[in-house]
Every structure is written in structure tokens, then in C-alpha cells.
Design an enzyme around this catalytic site. Structure first.
Site, PDB file in Angstrom:
ATOM      1  CG  ASP B 350      -1.817  -1.166   1.362  1.00  0.00           C
ATOM      2  OD1 ASP B 350      -1.405  -2.267   0.954  1.00  0.00           O
ATOM      3  OD2 ASP B 350      -2.927  -1.008   1.878  1.00  0.00           O
ATOM      4  CD  GLU B 490      -4.499  -9.690  -1.158  1.00  0.00           C
ATOM      5  OE1 GLU B 490      -5.553  -9.309  -0.634  1.00  0.00           O
ATOM      6  OE2 GLU B 490      -3.370  -9.407  -0.711  1.00  0.00           O
ATOM      7  CE  LYS B 601      -9.193  -8.165  -1.276  1.00  0.00           C
ATOM      8  NZ  LYS B 601      -8.077  -8.585  -0.400  1.00  0.00           N
ATOM      9  CD  GLN B 602      -6.524  -6.194  -4.519  1.00  0.00           C
ATOM     10  OE1 GLN B 602      -6.918  -7.129  -3.849  1.00  0.00           O
ATOM     11  NE2 GLN B 602      -5.736  -5.254  -4.043  1.00  0.00           N
TER      12      GLN B 602
END
Lengths: 737, 737
Positions: B350, B490, B601-602
């Protein structure tokens, strides 16, 4: 000769683990609460705790744990601004004594402050057995030497400390706090279960010159006394604390304050002093002594000729009292009682197999409450059985307030992160027959027919129904088996036909059926009601009888029981290579490897034969003892069974071995033999120690008609004296060598 | 028009989750510490916290967590003995405002006590950005109405509260406590890591008639002011708190007291009042305003025409400052910064991918520290690589102070007891290339050759060596593969040749090799030293070149990347059935089921193309956007990527969609869009929001020679103004529609 009622220490250990172990050993309590033997002044990394009977809070994974209450023992002393701390300055002398004849914990120290002030500080503390809501501390300070022989300023702060947790986990929020003209109080609530606890405090000195101040605060409210002390003079202060919870009834705050005020007034009347500066310790300690004297009149066991054994047995009998309520059957005795955080206050078969005999024989009213705890949770046990596809009632391996299974399904190793499945809650079944066994024993010894009619019969039949449905029919051999279990020896998992499990299941059904027969004569309408309620059709009863008769128990020749199917085929294990080990064989070999050997954690077959000792012949006991005793890890397996082994051991003439086993149990906490006393006392062991003396060395056997003894005397023992109750009559036993 | 610098609320929610979410939103901080927006008076079930940059304590399984310090904000107010509590009496008006232009949190309430006393209570609070050790509260009470118009007794208690934990887990022991003539202090130590924290406090009133008392105590020491208040009159008190830890240097107690005393004296000099009753808030707030003004001169982004977006971006830029030290590179920015307990203060990618660009472009000194944090932990990363059998440096997926892997290997579900393995610490590898990427970007934008020479080159080459050894040679296809990983998405575990992982690994090697070439010219002796230290033989360098050229990246036609081998063969998922869902697809389908679909997920491929946006052509971006954008769980997947999607989205002309994604990020905490703001802010999201505006809507591209912008205007946006630094020069960008 030392005092045969006292546990004492003459120095403060520099070792933290030893300090925490002694905190457990010096626990005071009265069944409503216990408070660990931490110091009034605090100590770095102490593990302080006050645990209240049945006061839980919710936690992840293990469901709930006894919630360590705000600490009530704190008293901080300052002289000329210097703080009295055991870890600073110089400790010139130090003695701590727990007198179990009165439940009084005293500590005497002589201490030199860093600036050179010489003090004697005495504290005396007890949890009142006469008034279970009351805890008391008397704290006195003598100025032995002061710089230039001048008076010193003295300040004493008595506080409640809400910054406490189970280890580091906090369970309470302060919800209100305040003081009256006499009392400071703190009201807290458990974070999840919302139990309210009120603690009120008085703190007074015998010195009229002392200034008193109430300091309110949510976290550390206190009462502070300040004054001056002349060289050679002593100041004495008394802290009294009253505790009530919402489990005791509504309005715990009102009730606590009124109760506490009454305590102050009573003492004031008695001593005709004002309630504002009233000294109540002496008066309350008189009540305390009377209550403990009454207990010891019933519960004492006298061993002449062996001081260590005498003190040991008394210490264990003390523990058996302080950890259980004598009127509240919503909770039972935890594996560590109320003395530490180990096992989180959960109830195991430790209570029914190890502790209950003491209560059944000595304090049957408490025994009845302990059984009612289980009876009241029958519906949860029925749910557990049903959820597994069985009939009747299956008790949880670990139990708390609502009777649901509270064994964690698995744990993650805190360091390695390895996941360790915990199977006991799923397949360690014998707890259910343990409860039935304890129920039957209670009835047999007390003759409490009313209990049996109203509660016991339903419990016995419900648990019998579980076994009846759990047993698997083997058509080929025309018998029944019980596969995939863990027996008392928890080192062998997923075993079939564990002898202990199957024998006790048989007996559960058998005693249930004979209770039903008795009930049909003694209370026919109750029998009819139970038959209807539990759907006990003739066919069902016939099936139960069939299971009881044909439930398979694996055995070898000459009455040698096989612990489970195939146990005798496992390789034996050479223990001689592991002399001086400091860990259990499971710890050394690993969870998987240890299963492969004839090597067991604790008595399994031998526990069975100990329980059934009055109906098992000598030869059977002997052949099994000779087989199983040597392959048991007596040192680092379970703490439950060493003392229990003394019963069979002494009967079989192994008195020396039996004595060793007994002492391993009697001293397990006093000498921290297993290294885990910091987490709390071994309550099951305390019960086993009593059984070892009474059933083992005294050889007591109670039958329908009366009782007999058959002493087996350990070296030096000259006399053995105790009493028990048989069908309501007190029986005094006084054996002389 | 509302104030474009302020987050405010006009009522106190009755909902506990909303209260705790607002505690996060109203966090104040200065990079040394953050303090959640709990109330001075406390509130039932509040989640108060003061977390200090890099102050950890050990915990089981997850290794360590930021240790919630004793609470310093407490002020309890009593009028005629009645306690001011927001949950009792009657709240007639209530306003709370966080002004991010000055970091000031104010609360104004009008309250009627149960007995009818009418008060106005104002509090103002800030964590000084001018003096990171200082926190201040100004608290004023006005008596609007009193019974019979009589004066009331007022008592104000300012305390430290040591009964605080991370949720319920306590981390501190009090080791000492006391007071001087001006200051009360508390010294605490973390239980396991033994970090010492000293907190000192002054508490003074402007009213000369007020009595002041120091109340010592280990858990709740306090300073108490008592006086009387006339109807219509106001009493104002100021609490100042200074904090130092043993991480700042030796003797934190001495340093804290001397620093604090100086603060009092300085104000006394300035205002020529006595240090005993000195009012310092105004003076310190002047310093605070100046420090924040300086920050905003560098960091502000002005969006004209969209107030919500304007406030949102500023709030996120505020968060980016308060959660990071501007001088301490022993720790970095956690996933939740210092604002809550979520992710326990651990550092993820992050920081490098989402937050670092802001610092690289705006505050390069902090960016450098964040990279030095990683550089300093190279040896731990080398150990991790070696322990897995690889060369070079492999960074941990979760990192704290010592750079070891702190991802828990598994967790047990707190209710079901189900064991959930956590694979990220084992096979989510791309963190290593993220750090290399951030290093390269920092160099590219700042031109900080010295950093690259002394630290960056070693980091790039060490991480490149990891990839070089991790890549598996496929002889048949004459290429390299990387199997068994988790990519940024993930929800798909144990995948082979994750496009993101492989492309970034290639780039890691490529940038390392080109850095080495540069170094051989720019600093030949350093190059030689590194070649020797890292065993960069010609053969090895040749192999690295080979891996870089032939590392396989799965792709379909027209530049469409396949997320991993076989992704395109997975069935598509019909999301239309799940309209109105309140959980992620993983939550709905389960961990195993969700893996079977083309449902992510992303951003994974799209994150890759966003990172490499300056070297990727439009058509490739388009074909991948069209494929991956619709199959991403933008609502309940990761919070990381919605705002990041705005960069590619706006470049590709999906301005409306991009704006929506941007706002999902900008408001994620202010509006608690994901329901988990109580556990802390979404720090990565804060960084992504800045990137969305600057790289997305403004279309900023920085190259070797300069920069360009290509605005994509969301509706109503009229102007976009910000600045950044390019190779040491400040660049002002002011775009008008």
C-alpha cells in the site's frame, strides 16, 4: 515442629515465574470470589486477579472466560514522598504466611527506603467465609528509624484498579463511580456479557490525626489517608471491600452500599465507636475464624507423623472450599477454580470424577449443587446429542454457564502459527458417563432419594439414552461397539472401543435402568412422567438392556483390559533413554508420534478400575496395575492422576509408590511441581489428594449397610482421622497404627 | 458554500458503529502520534486510541502491533457534583468540526443536566505539527442557566488513563509516576518490547479563584481544578500534554519534563504571565497554523466547481501527512496509518504503490525516508529470500520494525473456529517489485542521484537477484516462468505466471541493470563494490538479462494480458443476480468457490498498466480496461483500487466512470463506505485519490525532459491547481477548463 496449618515463605524470589506461582499459592477466597496473592503495593509483571464464581465475559474461539475484576487489594504507601516498593530500596526481612485454619494471609516486611527510612510493614488479608461479599485488609506501618529521628509524612492510598485483565485482555468498562460519606464505590460492566459488578470500599485509620480524602475516578478511584508518623510509632489502616454483581439480584449498587454500611454500623455498635473512623477488622475476623472452624470440623483430615503430608492435605482441602459457592448452582468448579486464568474457568470432568467425591462424603449440600449445575444444563446436552445425530443428553467436554460446548475446535500456536486441531469437544465422550457416575455415587452415599427422584433419575436416563444411541450394533459378533473416541488418555485419538468409555457407558445404562425400577416403586407417577417425557417405550428399554449387556470391552487374559482396540499391538516404548527429561512424552515426540506407542498420558484403565474399585476383584486390579502403571507419564502427563493412582496402589500393597504419587499431588501447587501453577491451582488434584488418603491409605469402603476401612500405612504415619457423612449420619473415623 | 477545509457533523449518532467510524474520521495527528476523535468525557464502548509512529508491542500470531498508549485526552466535568456525559441528560445542540487547514478539532455542545443545569461546553484539540511531542486541548464551560440563578460548583479533572488497549488487549505497564510543581507525569513501558513512554501534563485555568490539585496514581493520575461558576460566566481550562519515548533517545522522562517546562516558560515570556497559571493554547495554535499553512502551500490540490471533491481530496491529503513522521525512517505508513487497530500497524505494498507517488512528487524528503525504511531492512529481506532457497532480497508481505515477515500464517475464525490459512506471507511476491518500482520512480522524478548511488542501486539489484533466482527456466519454450503465486487480485491463489508479478519482475531486473550501467559511469567505485558484494559476475548479469528478456507473460490477442495462466478458461460470472449485495463476492461465494470464476477482487492487470502507463500504448490499455474493469468487485473487493482505476479510466475517456471511482475513494472514510472505518482510515486509498486527480484528471506525465498535462474534466470541475517537485524544482500546475 512447624505449624501444621500454614504455608509460608521467608524470602521473595527473584524469579518472576516463582513469584507468579506463589501468587496462586497464596490465593484467598470464599467461593464467591478468589483473589490471587499479589501484593498490596503491586509488583512488576505481577499477575493479579479477582475472579468471581460464574462471572464470565465472551472471548473469541474459547467462547467465554472468567472475567478478572477490577483489583481491590491495592494500597500504596509513601513516606516523605518515597514510595514503598518491594522491588526498590532494601528488603531486610520478609515473611508471608497463609493460615488455612482461618483463611488469613499475612505478610511482614522490614524495609529500608532508598533515602534510609526504616519501616516495618504488616498486612493481613482475608476473603470472608462468614460474609462472602466481604474482603478485608489490615495494613500497618511502623517507623523503625527516620533520618535525624524526625517524624515522617505518611500517605496511604487504597484504590480500585480497573486496568486489569485476563493476562492482557480487559473485560470491564466502568459504568459509574462515586462516594458516600463513608464509602467509595466503582460500578463496572463486562464488555460483552454485560454483568454488572459493584465494589465498595472503606479505608480508615486508628489515628485520629490522619486526614482522609475520597478521590473519585473511573479507573483508579481511591481513598487517601495522610498523616505523620513519629519514630517508633505505628499507623494501622483497614480497607474493607464489598462486592455484589447483577447475578446476585437487581440493584447491586444499592444492595452493596447498604450491606457495606451495615457492616460498618454493626462494628460501630459492637465497639461503640463512630462509623466514620470505625475499625472493623477484629470483629470481622472473629466471624471469619468461626466460619472456618466450622468448615474444618467437617472437612479436616488429620495425619499424625508426617508434617509435610499434613500441611499438604489441609492446603488441598482449603482449595476445595474457596473455589466453590455453597449456594449457587448456576456454575461449578473450574479446572483451576477461581485462582488463575488457566482453562478460562471452564468445567471439565475434573469436577465429577476428582472433586465430587470429597463433597459427596463431606459436604453433600455442595455436591448436590454441583450435580444440579449439570441437571440444569440438560437441555443444552440434549441439543449437543441431537446435533450429532444421537438421542438423550451428551454433555460438553468443556462447559460454562449455558452448557454449550466451549472446547475450542482448534488453536493456532502463538509462535509457530501451526494450527492444532482440538478434538476433545468432538470425540472425548466419557464426560457424559462421568456425570452419571457422580450422580449415582452421590445417591449411594447420601441416600438423597428426593434428589434422585426430582433430578438424578432424569439425568441418568437421559445420558443412558445417549449411549444407547451412540453404540453401534455389530451384527456379526452380536454385540455393540463405540468407535472413534478419545478416552481419558488423550494421547491416543480416534480410537475404537476405549475400555474406559465402554465400561462406563454400560454402567451409565445399568444404573439408569435400575434407577427407573426404583422410581417405579418409590415414585410411580414420576416414573410414568419420565417414561413419557423421554419416550422410554418397552422396546427402547429392551434395547438399552441389550446394549448394556453386549457392549464390547476389549480385553486380554486374566482380566487385563485392553485400553482400546489394538493397543496391545502397539510397540512398547523405552523410557529409560529419557531420564531427566523436562517435558511430557507428547511434547518430546510430538502429537502424532506419541500415538504410535504403548505410552499413556494418564490413568485410563486404572482410573476406570479406581472408580469401580468396590465391584472389581483384587486380581483384576493387580494385572491391570502391573501393565499400565509403568507405561504412564506420571511426571509430565496429566496432573489429574498421580494422586488417584494412590488408591489402587495402596490397596495392592505398593504403599511406597502410592505415597510418592500422593505427595506428587499434595504438593503439586505448593511446590509448583509442574511449572504451571502461575495459571492457577490444580483443583482436580486437590480432590484426588483427599481421595488418596480416604479411599487409599484409610481404605474406606461405603456400602448399602455401612462402611469399612483397611488402612495401608505410609512410613511414619501414626494416625489418620477424618469424618464423612453416610446417609445423613456423620461418621468419625480415627485410625491408629 | 460550505467551508472547503472542514469535515463536520451536526448531531451525535445513536449508532455505535457510526460513532466509532467518526472517531476515526476525526483523528488528529502529526506523524509522531495520532489520537482518535473520542470525547474528552468518554463515551460507552468508545474505541479510543493514541498510536505512536513505530511504537509496537509483541502479540501472539501476528507478531506485533502498534501499542495503544495511555489515553491523554480525558477531561471530566462536574457541576454541583453532576457529571457531564453525552449519554445522559439532554443534548440541546452538538457540532463537531475538523478543520484540516489547521488540524484543529472543535466540538460545541449545549447540554442540560438531569437536574436542569444548562451548559455550553466547547473543546478544541490539536496535535502540534510545529512540535510533534505536543498535544493540546482547550476546554471551556459556560453556565447558561442554573437552578435559582445561583452559582454552581465546577470541577474539571484532566487525567491520563492507562486502562486502554488495542480493543481489549493492554500493552503498557506503569513503571513510575509523579508530579512537579507544574507538571504531572506518567511513565509506562510496553509489556513485551519494553519501549518506555513518558507523558507529562499541565492543566490550568484562566480563573484565578480556581483551586488546582495534583492527584498521583499509577493508572489514572490527574490534575483537578475546582471553582465556582456564576450564571452567564465561562471557565476555560487548557490541557497540554508532551510525549517522549525511549525510541527518541535516552532519559525520556528528563527530556519530556524539560521540553514541557520550556513550552510553559516560552508562553509565559510571550504573554508575561506566571508559568503556574500560564495559558499557552493561543501561542501554540499560532505555531500549529503556521506549520499546517506551510504544508498546504506544498500539498494542496484545488478543485473548483465540486465542493464535495474539494473537501474529499483535502481530507485525504491531511491523512497522508498526519500518519507519517517527517524525520524517522525506522518505520513507514501502515495500512491504517496511526488511526486505528486494523492490520495492527503493519506495512504493506500500500505504501509503495499507492502512497509513495504523493510523497515522491510533493514531499520527496518523506518519500526518501519511506524508501530508506525498506533499504534499512534489506538484510531481513535477504534472510527471507535465503530461507526460501532464493538469492537476493525478498520483502515480507507485511512488515514492521525488523523487516521479518509478520503476516500471520493462519487465523482461526473467532466464531466458527474454522482455520483459515493466510498464504500472502508465503506466495504473494509482488511486494518486492513494488518496492523496486517505487525506488525507480523516486529517482526518475526527483533525480536524487545520491540516494540512488548510496541506497537505491543496492535495493534494485538485490531485489532483481531475487527474481532472477525465483524465475524457473522452461527449456522447452526457452523462456522463464514464475509459478505458484498470488497476484494483487488475492481471490485467486496458487496461480502460475501472474501477468502483474511477471511484468513487474522483468521491470525490476531491467531497472536494476540499467541502474548498474549508470552507476558504472556515475560512481564506478560504488559499482565495483556492489558487484563484489552481490556477486554480480558477468555470467550472473548475463542470466539476469536473459530472464528479463524471456520471462513469460501470458496474453491473448491485441495486447490483452491474461491475468494468469488459464484465467481466460475460467467461466465468467453473472453479477446481475447479486444486485444490492452487502458483501464481497468472496464473502458470498466462499474462499474456494470464488477462485473458479473470472471475478476479481481488485485491479491486477489494470494496476500494472496504471503503473506502466507512460510506457503502454492507448490500445493496450483500452482492450485490457474493457476486459477487466467489468469483472472487478469495485464495491466490496479491495478498497485499494477504485480510486486508482480513475487514472486509466479518465485517460480512456470514461470520465464519468472514473469520477465515480475517484469519489468512492475520496469519501471512503468520511462516509464509511465500506463499513470498516472504525478500524482506521484507508491510507492507500488516500494516496490513490491524489493520484487519481493528478495523474488521472489532470493527466500529468513527467518525463526526463519535463512534464505534460492532459486534463479530463469531470462535470462541474472548472479548475485544477496543484504543484509538485521535479528534480528539485517546484512546478505549479493551474488548469482551467
Amino acid at each position: 515442629m512447624g505449624n501444621l496449618w500454614q504455608i509460608s515463605e521467608e524470602s521473595l524470589s527473584p524469579n518472576l515465574k516463582q513469584i507468579q506461582s506463589q501468587e496462586t499459592v497464596f490465593t484467598i477466597g470464599n467461593g464467591y470470589f478468589c483473589t490471587r496473592g499479589t501484593f498490596e503495593e503491586g509488583y512488576p509483571h505481577e499477575s493479579s486477579a479477582t475472579l468471581l464464581f460464574g462471572v464470565f465475559d465472551t472471548i473469541p474461539i474459547a467462547k467465554e472466560e472468567l472475567a478478572n475484576a477490577p483489583d481491590w487489594v491495592g494500597i500504596q504507601l509513601f513516606v516523605n514522598g518515597e514510595r514503598f516498593r518491594l522491588d526498590k530500596g532494601k528488603l531486610l526481612s520478609y515473611t508471608r504466611i497463609l493460615d488455612v485454619s482461618t483463611g488469613l494471609l499475612t505478610r511482614t516486611v522490614q524495609w529500608k527506603s532508598p533515602s534510609g527510612i526504616l519501616l516495618r510493614v504488616n498486612s493481613e488479608r482475608f476473603a470472608s467465609l462468614a460474609d462472602e461479599h466481604l474482603g478485608m485488609i489490615r495494613y500497618s506501618v511502623t517507623l523503625d528509624e527516620a533520618p535525624k529521628d524526625q517524624p515522617v509524612e505518611v500517605s496511604l492510598r487504597a484504590n480500585f484498579n480497573a486496568a486489569r485483565g485476563n493476562y492482557d485482555v480487559m473485560h470491564w468498562n466502568t459504568t459509574d463511580q462515586g462516594h458516600t460519606s463513608d464509602l467509595l464505590w466503582l460500578q463496572s460492566q463486562t464488555k460483552k456479557t454485560q454483568v454488572t459488578l459493584v465494589q465498595s470500599m472503606s479505608f480508615n485509620s486508628d489515628d485520629d490525626q490522619v486526614q482522609k480524602e475520597f478521590v473519585d475516578g473511573d479507573i483508579e478511584p481511591s481513598i487517601r489517608l495522610t498523616g505523620s508518623l513519629q519514630p517508633g510509632a505505628t499507623i494501622t489502616a483497614e480497607k474493607s471491600v464489598v462486592m455484589y454483581t447483577s447475578r446476585d439480584g437487581d440493584e447491586p449498587l444499592r444492595v452493596a452500599l447498604s450491606h457495606h454500611q451495615k457492616i460498618l454500623s454493626t462494628a460501630a455498635e459492637t465497639h461503640s465507636s463512630s462509623p466514620h473512623k470505625v475499625m472493623i477488622f477484629d470483629y470481622q475476623f472473629e466471624q471469619q475464624k468461626a466460619a472456618w472452624e466450622q468448615y474444618w470440623q467437617q472437612a479436616d483430615v488429620i495425619i499424625d507423623g508426617d508434617e509435610k503430608a499434613q500441611v499438604g492435605i489441609r492446603y488441598n482441602i482449603y482449595q476445595l472450599r474457596i473455589n466453590v459457592s455453597d449456594h449457587d448452582n448456576r456454575y461449578s468448579i473450574a479446572a483451576k477454580g477461581l485462582t488463575g486464568f488457566g482453562y478460562r474457568g471452564h468445567i471439565f470432568h475434573d469436577t465429577e470424577i476428582f472433586m465430587l467425591p470429597f463433597f459427596t462424603y463431606v459436604l453433600p449440600d455442595i455436591a448436590r449443587d454441583l450435580l444440579l449445575y449439570r441437571y440444569n444444563l440438560l437441555s443444552a446436552a440434549r441439543k449437543k446429542a441431537a446435533s450429532n445425530g444421537y438421542d438423550g443428553a451428551q454433555y460438553p467436554w468443556e462447559s460454562t454457564l449455558n452448557g454449550e460446548e466451549t472446547t475450542p475446535p482448534s488453536i493456532v500456536h502463538p509462535e509457530t502459527g501451526e494450527v492444532i486441531p482440538v478434538l476433545n469437544g468432538f470425540i472425548e465422550l466419557h464426560i457424559t458417563s462421568s456425570i452419571a457416575y457422580a450422580t449415582w455415587e452421590y445417591w449411594r452415599v447420601t441416600g438423597d432419594d428426593k434428589f434422585m427422584r426430582d433430578y438424578g433419575a432424569e439425568l441418568l436416563l437421559s445420558t443412558a439414552l445417549f449411549w444407547d444411541s451412540r453404540a453401534e450394533k455389530n451384527e456379526k459378533h452380536n454385540n455393540y461397539t463405540i468407535s472413534d473416541v478419545i478416552g481419558p488418555d488423550e494421547w491416543h485419538e480416534h480410537v475404537n472401543n476405549n475400555a474406559h468409555t465402554n465400561m462406563m457407558a454400560k454402567r451409565n445404562i445399568q444404573t439408569a435402568l435400575s434407577t427407573l425400577k426404583w422410581l417405579q416403586t418409590a415414585a410411580p407417577s414420576k416414573a410414568t412422567a419420565l417414561i413419557e417425557q423421554l419416550h422410554l417405550t418397552d422396546e427402547r428399554l429392551q434395547h438399552m438392556q441389550d446394549v448394556q449387556e453386549h457392549l464390547y470391552v476389549p480385553q486380554g487374559a486374566k482380566g487385563l483390559l485392553e485400553q482400546f482396540d489394538g493397543f496391545f499391538k502397539l510397540p512398547t516404548f523405552d523410557q529409560s533413554k529419557y531420564k531427566g527429561r523436562k517435558d511430557s512424552y507428547q511434547g518430546i515426540l510430538g502429537i502424532h508420534e506419541v500415538q504410535k506407542y504403548q505410552l499413556i498420558k494418564q490413568a485410563d484403565v486404572l482410573m476406570l478400575l479406581t472408580m469401580l474399585r468396590q465391584e472389581t476383584d483384587y486380581d483384576t486390579k493387580k494385572v491391570n496395575w502391573d501393565y499400565y502403571f509403568p507405561i504412564t507419564d506420571h511426571d509430565y502427563g496429566s496432573s489429574l492422576t498421580p494422586a488417584l493412582h494412590a488408591i489402587l496402589g495402596s490397596e495392592l500393597g505398593h504403599t511406597e509408590e502410592a505415597y510418592k504419587m500422593f505427595m506428587k499431588g499434595a504438593l503439586v501447587d505448593i511446590e509448583n511441581l509442574r511449572g504451571n501453577t502461575p495459571e492457577g491451582i490444580h483443583a482436580a488434584c486437590a480432590g484426588a489428594v483427599w481421595q488418596a488418603v480416604v479411599f487409599g491409605f484409610a481404605g474406606l469402603r461405603v456400602t448399602e449397610d455401612g462402611y469399612s476401612t483397611q488402612p495401608h500405612w505410609p512410613d511414619n504415619w501414626q494416625r489418620l482421622k477424618f469424618q464423612f457423612k453416610h446417609k445423613g449420619e456423620t461418621v468419625h473415623v480415627d485410625l491408629q497404627r
